[in-house]
Design a protein around this motif. Structure first.
Motif, PDB file in Angstrom:
ATOM      1  N   ARG A   9       0.829  -1.195   0.000  1.00 28.65           N
ATOM      2  CA  ARG A   9       0.000   0.000   0.000  1.00 28.65           C
ATOM      3  C   ARG A   9       0.872   1.257   0.000  1.00 28.65           C
ATOM      4  O   ARG A   9       0.608   2.214  -0.732  1.00 28.65           O
ATOM      5  CB  ARG A   9      -0.915  -0.010   1.223  1.00 28.65           C
ATOM      6  CG  ARG A   9      -1.701   1.273   1.434  1.00 28.65           C
ATOM      7  CD  ARG A   9      -2.671   1.549   0.322  1.00 28.65           C
ATOM      8  NE  ARG A   9      -3.422   2.783   0.550  1.00 28.65           N
ATOM      9  CZ  ARG A   9      -4.216   3.333  -0.335  1.00 28.65           C
ATOM     10  NH1 ARG A   9      -4.394   2.760  -1.516  1.00 28.65           N
ATOM     11  NH2 ARG A   9      -4.863   4.445  -0.066  1.00 28.65           N
ATOM     12  N   LYS A  10       1.915   1.263   0.814  1.00 29.21           N
ATOM     13  CA  LYS A  10       2.824   2.411   0.852  1.00 29.21           C
ATOM     14  C   LYS A  10       3.503   2.616  -0.499  1.00 29.21           C
ATOM     15  O   LYS A  10       3.636   3.747  -0.972  1.00 29.21           O
ATOM     16  CB  LYS A  10       3.871   2.198   1.946  1.00 29.21           C
ATOM     17  CG  LYS A  10       3.319   2.211   3.357  1.00 29.21           C
ATOM     18  CD  LYS A  10       4.425   1.959   4.370  1.00 29.21           C
ATOM     19  CE  LYS A  10       3.875   1.959   5.788  1.00 29.21           C
ATOM     20  NZ  LYS A  10       4.935   1.662   6.797  1.00 29.21           N
ATOM     21  N   ASN A  16       1.829   6.557  -6.858  1.00 30.61           N
ATOM     22  CA  ASN A  16       0.720   7.404  -7.281  1.00 30.61           C
ATOM     23  C   ASN A  16       1.098   8.885  -7.215  1.00 30.61           C
ATOM     24  O   ASN A  16       0.799   9.657  -8.137  1.00 30.61           O
ATOM     25  CB  ASN A  16      -0.498   7.135  -6.403  1.00 30.61           C
ATOM     26  CG  ASN A  16      -1.790   7.614  -7.034  1.00 30.61           C
ATOM     27  OD1 ASN A  16      -1.912   7.663  -8.245  1.00 30.61           O
ATOM     28  ND2 ASN A  16      -2.742   7.978  -6.201  1.00 30.61           N
ATOM     29  N   TYR A  17       1.773   9.272  -6.111  1.00 29.68           N
ATOM     30  CA  TYR A  17       2.212  10.664  -5.986  1.00 29.68           C
ATOM     31  C   TYR A  17       3.210  11.018  -7.089  1.00 29.68           C
ATOM     32  O   TYR A  17       3.123  12.093  -7.709  1.00 29.68           O
ATOM     33  CB  TYR A  17       2.845  10.899  -4.616  1.00 29.68           C
ATOM     34  CG  TYR A  17       1.845  11.208  -3.521  1.00 29.68           C
ATOM     35  CD1 TYR A  17       1.089  12.380  -3.560  1.00 29.68           C
ATOM     36  CD2 TYR A  17       1.654  10.341  -2.454  1.00 29.68           C
ATOM     37  CE1 TYR A  17       0.173  12.674  -2.560  1.00 29.68           C
ATOM     38  CE2 TYR A  17       0.735  10.608  -1.460  1.00 29.68           C
ATOM     39  CZ  TYR A  17       0.000  11.784  -1.515  1.00 29.68           C
ATOM     40  OH  TYR A  17      -0.914  12.066  -0.530  1.00 29.68           O
ATOM     41  N   LEU A  22       4.424  13.848 -12.197  1.00 30.22           N
ATOM     42  CA  LEU A  22       4.936  13.807 -13.569  1.00 30.22           C
ATOM     43  C   LEU A  22       3.872  14.260 -14.568  1.00 30.22           C
ATOM     44  O   LEU A  22       4.165  15.030 -15.495  1.00 30.22           O
ATOM     45  CB  LEU A  22       5.418  12.393 -13.911  1.00 30.22           C
ATOM     46  CG  LEU A  22       6.698  11.927 -13.211  1.00 30.22           C
ATOM     47  CD1 LEU A  22       6.999  10.476 -13.563  1.00 30.22           C
ATOM     48  CD2 LEU A  22       7.878  12.815 -13.584  1.00 30.22           C
ATOM     49  N   VAL A  23       2.642  13.779 -14.382  1.00 36.31           N
ATOM     50  CA  VAL A  23       1.563  14.193 -15.281  1.00 36.31           C
ATOM     51  C   VAL A  23       1.315  15.693 -15.150  1.00 36.31           C
ATOM     52  O   VAL A  23       1.115  16.401 -16.152  1.00 36.31           O
ATOM     53  CB  VAL A  23       0.275  13.400 -14.996  1.00 36.31           C
ATOM     54  CG1 VAL A  23      -0.902  13.962 -15.777  1.00 36.31           C
ATOM     55  CG2 VAL A  23       0.476  11.929 -15.340  1.00 36.31           C
TER      56      VAL A  23
END
Length: 293
Positions: A9-10, A16-17, A22-23
């Motif tokens: 999960r970590k 995800n961050y 980047l996006v």
């Protein structure tokens, strides 16, 4: 990040961050590049030295834009167009969505009117019939040619009527029992409860009209009446590279990129200012308006 979360999960949260950053950078990089060009000296732009940071920091490009009457004329045309469109389009959307949000018992021809809205949305009349309609009604070369043909966006009507349908029927029934007519109920009861959806749709309308350029090219013949995006389109395509025969002409064209970049960045500023104020309503308005009971 929650305490006691699993290692997988970590790792997912960290990934995800990183992915979102980047996006976000990919989305912001073109804007930053345009801003850097607008603040750079022409010599640095010609040499191709400018990427994401200005070289030879200067405000000469903005001083040049300040003397460009056609830019400011187009800028104020777009402001006028957006303001008028907000009033006209939102009024038409509200007046169409309110009766469509009623049940068939309260508004019997509801299904007929829904089809009258939906069918033209799916099967449009086409460009030539629309142009002929605008011409025959005398709207050519008028700001109303940019507003009236799209005064009733059916997608917005559907979102708003679904939001209104989600409101409890007891609210409108209590208003009618107290003697309120439909206009009073709509203005004093329904619309205050629809603020998130109204803010979201207003943002759609404002951004759509501010960024529109094609209709200005079709319906406006006077260059001084061009909306901003149509004017900027002419700036981008005004020189055909096939006609450039010498390096001096090419150098002069590249040198204007810095000044044009200042125009492009100034065109972004109004939406960059408006969007943060409407952002808090955006997700809530879309989610509520897209759910149909």
């Amino acid at each position: 990040m929650e305490l006691g979360a699993s290692r997988s999960r970590k790792a997912f949260v960290v990934f995800n961050y990183i992915f979102c950053v980047l996006v976000g950078f990919l989305c912001l990089a073109p804007v930053i590049h345009v801003l850097a060009l607008s603040l750079s000296a022409k010599e640095q732009v010609i040499a191709g030295n400018v990427t994401l940071w200005p070289k030879g920091l200067t405000l000469d490009n903005y001083r040049y834009v300040a003397r460009d009457y056609q830019f400011y004329s187009a800028f104020f045309v777009s402001i006028k167009r957006t303001a008028l469109a907000l009033v006209v389009v939102m009024a038409m959307t509200i007046l169409a969505a309110y009766p469509l949000s009623m049940t068939r018992q309260r508004f019997k021809p509801r299904r007929v009117y829904i089809w009258l809205f939906v069918i033209p949305m799916i099967f449009s009349g086409g460009l030539i019939p629309t142009y002929l309609a605008v011409t025959k009604t005398g709207l050519i070369n008028s700001i109303w040619a940019l507003i009236l043909p799209v005064a009733v966006p059916v997608y917005n009507v559907i979102l708003l009527q679904n939001f209104m349908k989600a409101l409890p029927d007891a609210i409108t029934e209590a208003a009618h029992i107290d003697g309120a007519d439909h206009f009073t109920t709509l203005g004093k009861v329904i619309l205050p409860l629809c603020l998130p959806s109204l803010a979201t749709l207003s943002l759609f309308v404002a951004v759509g009209h501010w960024n529109a350029w094609y209709d200005g090219m079709l319906y406006i013949n006077d260059n001084l009446k061009f909306p901003l995006q149509t004017y900027l389109r002419t700036v981008v395509v005004q020189v055909n590279l096939d006609q450039i025969n010498d390096l001096n002409t090419l150098s002069n064209r590249v040198a204007t990129v810095a000044a044009d970049s200042a125009k492009f960045f100034l065109a972004l500023v109004p939406m960059l200012i408006v969007y943060p104020f409407a952002q808090k309503y955006f997700i809530h308005g879309i989610v509520q308006g897209s759910v149909k009971e």
